[in-house]
Write a protein that holds these residues in place. Structure first.
Motif, PDB file in Angstrom:
ATOM      1  N   GLY A 174      49.055  57.236  41.199  1.00 54.82           N
ATOM      2  CA  GLY A 174      49.485  58.482  40.578  1.00 54.82           C
ATOM      3  C   GLY A 174      50.763  58.353  39.760  1.00 54.82           C
ATOM      4  O   GLY A 174      51.065  59.221  38.935  1.00 54.82           O
ATOM      5  N   ARG A 175      51.505  57.265  39.973  1.00 59.89           N
ATOM      6  CA  ARG A 175      52.738  57.033  39.212  1.00 59.89           C
ATOM      7  C   ARG A 175      52.512  56.143  37.996  1.00 59.89           C
ATOM      8  O   ARG A 175      53.446  55.843  37.267  1.00 59.89           O
ATOM      9  CB  ARG A 175      53.792  56.392  40.123  1.00 59.89           C
ATOM     10  CG  ARG A 175      54.237  57.278  41.246  1.00 59.89           C
ATOM     11  CD  ARG A 175      55.461  56.717  41.949  1.00 59.89           C
ATOM     12  NE  ARG A 175      55.142  55.915  43.112  1.00 59.89           N
ATOM     13  CZ  ARG A 175      55.376  54.623  43.243  1.00 59.89           C
ATOM     14  NH1 ARG A 175      55.906  53.947  42.235  1.00 59.89           N
ATOM     15  NH2 ARG A 175      55.084  53.985  44.354  1.00 59.89           N
ATOM     16  N   LEU A 176      51.282  55.719  37.770  1.00 63.20           N
ATOM     17  CA  LEU A 176      50.980  54.817  36.663  1.00 63.20           C
ATOM     18  C   LEU A 176      50.492  55.577  35.442  1.00 63.20           C
ATOM     19  O   LEU A 176      49.728  56.545  35.574  1.00 63.20           O
ATOM     20  CB  LEU A 176      49.881  53.829  37.077  1.00 63.20           C
ATOM     21  CG  LEU A 176      50.318  52.486  37.672  1.00 63.20           C
ATOM     22  CD1 LEU A 176      49.121  51.799  38.302  1.00 63.20           C
ATOM     23  CD2 LEU A 176      50.930  51.614  36.603  1.00 63.20           C
TER      24      LEU A 176
ATOM     25  N   ARG B 224      46.550  55.129  46.451  1.00 61.63           N
ATOM     26  CA  ARG B 224      46.325  56.362  45.705  1.00 61.63           C
ATOM     27  C   ARG B 224      47.653  56.989  45.277  1.00 61.63           C
ATOM     28  O   ARG B 224      47.763  57.536  44.177  1.00 61.63           O
ATOM     29  CB  ARG B 224      45.496  57.337  46.549  1.00 61.63           C
ATOM     30  CG  ARG B 224      44.019  56.934  46.618  1.00 61.63           C
ATOM     31  CD  ARG B 224      43.124  57.975  47.256  1.00 61.63           C
ATOM     32  NE  ARG B 224      43.133  57.876  48.710  1.00 61.63           N
ATOM     33  CZ  ARG B 224      43.687  58.753  49.526  1.00 61.63           C
ATOM     34  NH1 ARG B 224      44.314  59.811  49.023  1.00 61.63           N
ATOM     35  NH2 ARG B 224      43.625  58.586  50.824  1.00 61.63           N
ATOM     36  N   GLU B 225      48.653  56.856  46.139  1.00 61.86           N
ATOM     37  CA  GLU B 225      49.976  57.398  45.783  1.00 61.86           C
ATOM     38  C   GLU B 225      50.594  56.615  44.629  1.00 61.86           C
ATOM     39  O   GLU B 225      51.130  57.205  43.677  1.00 61.86           O
ATOM     40  CB  GLU B 225      50.885  57.354  47.011  1.00 61.86           C
ATOM     41  CG  GLU B 225      52.252  57.977  46.823  1.00 61.86           C
ATOM     42  CD  GLU B 225      53.264  57.030  46.188  1.00 61.86           C
ATOM     43  OE1 GLU B 225      54.091  57.480  45.359  1.00 61.86           O
ATOM     44  OE2 GLU B 225      53.229  55.819  46.506  1.00 61.86           O
TER      45      GLU B 225
ATOM     46  N   GLU C  92      44.727  59.688  41.305  1.00 63.01           N
ATOM     47  CA  GLU C  92      44.786  58.827  42.488  1.00 63.01           C
ATOM     48  C   GLU C  92      43.699  57.761  42.472  1.00 63.01           C
ATOM     49  O   GLU C  92      43.484  57.082  43.486  1.00 63.01           O
ATOM     50  CB  GLU C  92      44.666  59.677  43.761  1.00 63.01           C
ATOM     51  CG  GLU C  92      45.857  60.590  43.993  1.00 63.01           C
ATOM     52  CD  GLU C  92      45.804  61.269  45.350  1.00 63.01           C
ATOM     53  OE1 GLU C  92      44.725  61.237  45.984  1.00 63.01           O
ATOM     54  OE2 GLU C  92      46.836  61.809  45.777  1.00 63.01           O
ATOM     55  N   ASP C  93      43.039  57.596  41.356  1.00 63.64           N
ATOM     56  CA  ASP C  93      41.940  56.625  41.264  1.00 63.64           C
ATOM     57  C   ASP C  93      42.510  55.228  41.031  1.00 63.64           C
ATOM     58  O   ASP C  93      42.640  54.759  39.905  1.00 63.64           O
ATOM     59  CB  ASP C  93      40.985  57.014  40.132  1.00 63.64           C
ATOM     60  CG  ASP C  93      39.713  56.161  40.120  1.00 63.64           C
ATOM     61  OD1 ASP C  93      39.671  55.132  40.828  1.00 63.64           O
ATOM     62  OD2 ASP C  93      38.776  56.519  39.382  1.00 63.64           O
ATOM     63  N   TRP C  94      42.864  54.534  42.122  1.00 65.47           N
ATOM     64  CA  TRP C  94      43.516  53.237  41.975  1.00 65.47           C
ATOM     65  C   TRP C  94      42.567  52.173  41.435  1.00 65.47           C
ATOM     66  O   TRP C  94      43.002  51.208  40.804  1.00 65.47           O
ATOM     67  CB  TRP C  94      44.153  52.786  43.292  1.00 65.47           C
ATOM     68  CG  TRP C  94      43.244  52.595  44.479  1.00 65.47           C
ATOM     69  CD1 TRP C  94      43.054  53.467  45.503  1.00 65.47           C
ATOM     70  CD2 TRP C  94      42.441  51.445  44.773  1.00 65.47           C
ATOM     71  NE1 TRP C  94      42.170  52.943  46.416  1.00 65.47           N
ATOM     72  CE2 TRP C  94      41.796  51.699  45.994  1.00 65.47           C
ATOM     73  CE3 TRP C  94      42.214  50.225  44.137  1.00 65.47           C
ATOM     74  CZ2 TRP C  94      40.918  50.784  46.603  1.00 65.47           C
ATOM     75  CZ3 TRP C  94      41.349  49.309  44.728  1.00 65.47           C
ATOM     76  CH2 TRP C  94      40.714  49.588  45.943  1.00 65.47           C
TER      77      TRP C  94
END
Length: 530
Positions: free
Chosen positions: A249-251, A245-246, A258-260
């Protein structure tokens, strides 16, 4: 001759296909005895060997590890005899036929004329092996799912025997001889397909918690059973989920929050356009991984090692939806392995091909290539082939082999190989996929999850397409205890590393060179007692 040497001689004589594939001479012209009498005699002999070897004193720590490695395998064999695969599943028969006829032409350890003569001798035994399968399958024990898997594989046999295998032979005279010898075997398979298609199986594929836990404790030498392993899987999934999730958030400038899962779905749309393009990109990634590992000095490279990147063989495609690896025979001088890229079966629809490509996206390729090649399976199995202790080359557990390959994915993450948020997220996705496997495999075989629930779990708790999830769950049903080996082994190897005195390269060379040992023995091999 030591008692272990005597045991190895018996083992090779009773398992000639495995002996030949390991590189032992003199076993390549027979498939072995697949009769009921043959199976039951081997089961009784395993009990006697376990009793004899367990009482055998060991002169050194290394001798003790060798003995305990063999007895752990025998304990698994003795326990599994209570749930005999040869009465429940066509796989032992089909695996011996397909593997013994295909693999020698991949490995090329002997001149082509000798390979053809050996294949002709084995082809002559195919009708008897299939007849034994028909006789031994018990409708009250055999599971419909396992029979269907066997049927799907058997349907590939005619083309495999009469076209694929002869197509590996360059000499036209030898090719014609092999094709002619294949025809009676193909005809036997035609009849066998009809038999399986009409076979009504009333048994279960579920192993049950008692045997599952026994194998974890006795064969794998883990200090816990199925229930504890299931809980470990759930905790690991939660931990990796938080990390993903972390990263998600950087993508994409935070487009997915946080929706991986949504982020992975988007990343999977970036994939090669064709199966052959996928193979070519995997080949390039394999070379990049090798250069990275060499430049960082993470392992010592064995002399003469080489890894080819090829399409998966036709007979594997109906039953295996993921990449896999064929090791160099450890009892031979070869150090050449094959990374098989997961092609779809013939007759797959365009959508099925697209889904296979999506689960081998460009973000995922670095992790998969590292796992299968450098410093994963290929490096490990080429490196351990130099171990002078014969039984370490013969007996290996997936809890080390698959654990090692996932462990080194983590090492390369530490070293910065997955150098973008996309490849880092895909790396973690490969890891959470293995945590989901622990949860699903234990739940399936302990009766806590249906096949449909397992497929949904794998499609929603990991980034698998519904079709790939279906293939994965079918594999878990057919191969109990194997699926948890990846993350379980990786975590155990990491713990051993934390207690090891020495640099990273020394640790890797020493523990991987010790074999593919149950994890308790692997610790003993690299950390002195006391």
């Amino acid at each position: 001759m030591t008692l272990l040497d005597e045991f190895v001689g018996w083992y090779f004589a009773e398992h000639p296909v495995r002996a030949a594939l390991l590189g032992a001479d003199g076993y390549d012209r027979t498939l072995g005895d697949f009769s009921e009498a043959g199976f039951t005699a081997r089961e009784r002999a395993a009990e006697r060997w376990l009793e004899r070897l367990s009482a055998e004193p060991a002169a050194t720590v290394e001798d003790e590890i060798d003995r305990d490695l063999v007895t752990s395998q025998l304990r698994g064999t003795v326990a599994s005899a209570r749930w005999p695969e040869w009465r429940r599943d066509p796989a032992p028969y089909l695996g011996a036929i397909f593997g013994s006829l295909f693999t020698p032409f991949q490995q090329r350890l002997k001149p082509e004329a000798e390979l053809v003569e050996a294949a002709v001798a084995r082809l002559a035994e195919v009708p008897d092996v299939l007849a034994a399968c028909r006789e031994n399958l018990d409708p009250d024990l055999a599971a419909g799912l396992l029979v269907t898997r066997g049927l799907d594989q058997a349907r590939t046999a005619r083309r495999f025997l009469t076209e694929t295998v002869p197509g590996e032979v360059a000499d036209p005279v030898l090719r014609a001889r092999l094709a002619a010898a294949a025809e009676p075997a193909a005809a036997a398979f035609d009849a066998f397909v009809t038999f399986l298609d009409g076979f009504r199986a009333g048994g279960t594929w579920r192993m049950g918690e008692e045997l599952y836990s026994t194998l974890l404790r006795e064969r794998e030498m883990l200090g816990y059973g199925a229930a504890e392993l299931h809980e470990k899987g759930l905790r690991a999934w939660d931990e990796i989920d938080a990390r993903m999730r972390e990263v998600a958030g950087r993508l994409g400038d935070g487009a997915w929050g946080e929706d991986w899962r949504a982020a992975m779905e988007s990343l999977m749309d970036d994939h090669p356009e064709t199966l052959e393009a996928m193979r070519a990109e995997y080949e390039a990634e394999t070379l990049r991984a090798r250069d990275f590992v060499r430049d960082r000095g993470l392992v010592t490279f064995p002399e003469g090692e080489e890894c080819h990147v090829l399409p998966s063989p036709e007979f594997q495609r109906p039953i295996l939806a993921v990449a896999n690896y064929l090791a160099p025979p450890p009892l031979s001088a070869s150090r050449t392995g094959v990374f098989f890229v997961p092609f779809t079966p013939d007759g797959s629809t365009p959508e099925q091909v697209r889904q296979r490509l999506r689960t081998n996206s460009r973000a995922q390729m670095p992790s998969i290539a590292v796992h299968e090649t450098y410093p994963g399976h290929h490096w490990h199995l080429a490196w351990l082939a130099a171990n002078p202790r014969k039984v370490r080359k013969i007996f290996r557990t997936p809890y080390f082999l698959e654990g090692w390959a996932l462990y080194v994915e983590g090492v390369l993450h530490e070293q910065g190989y997955f150098d973008t948020p996309a490849t880092e997220l895909a790396h973690l996705d490969c890891r959470i996929f293995r945590a989901a496997r622990i949860v699903v495999d234990t739940a399936l075989h302990c009766g806590d999850m249906t096949i449909e629930e397992a497929e949904t779990f794998m499609a929603t708790k990991a980034s698998l397409s519904p079709g790939t999830a279906k293939g994965e769950v079918s594999r878990y049903c057919a191969w109990p205890t194997q699926a948890p080996s990846y993350l379980t082994g990786a975590l155990e190897i990491q713990r051993i590393r934390e207690d090891f005195s020495g640099d990273l390269r020394k640790f890797h060379d020493q523990i991987a060179g010790s074999g593919g040992l149950p994890l308790g023995l692997a610790r003993r091999a690299v950390i002195p007692a006391g």
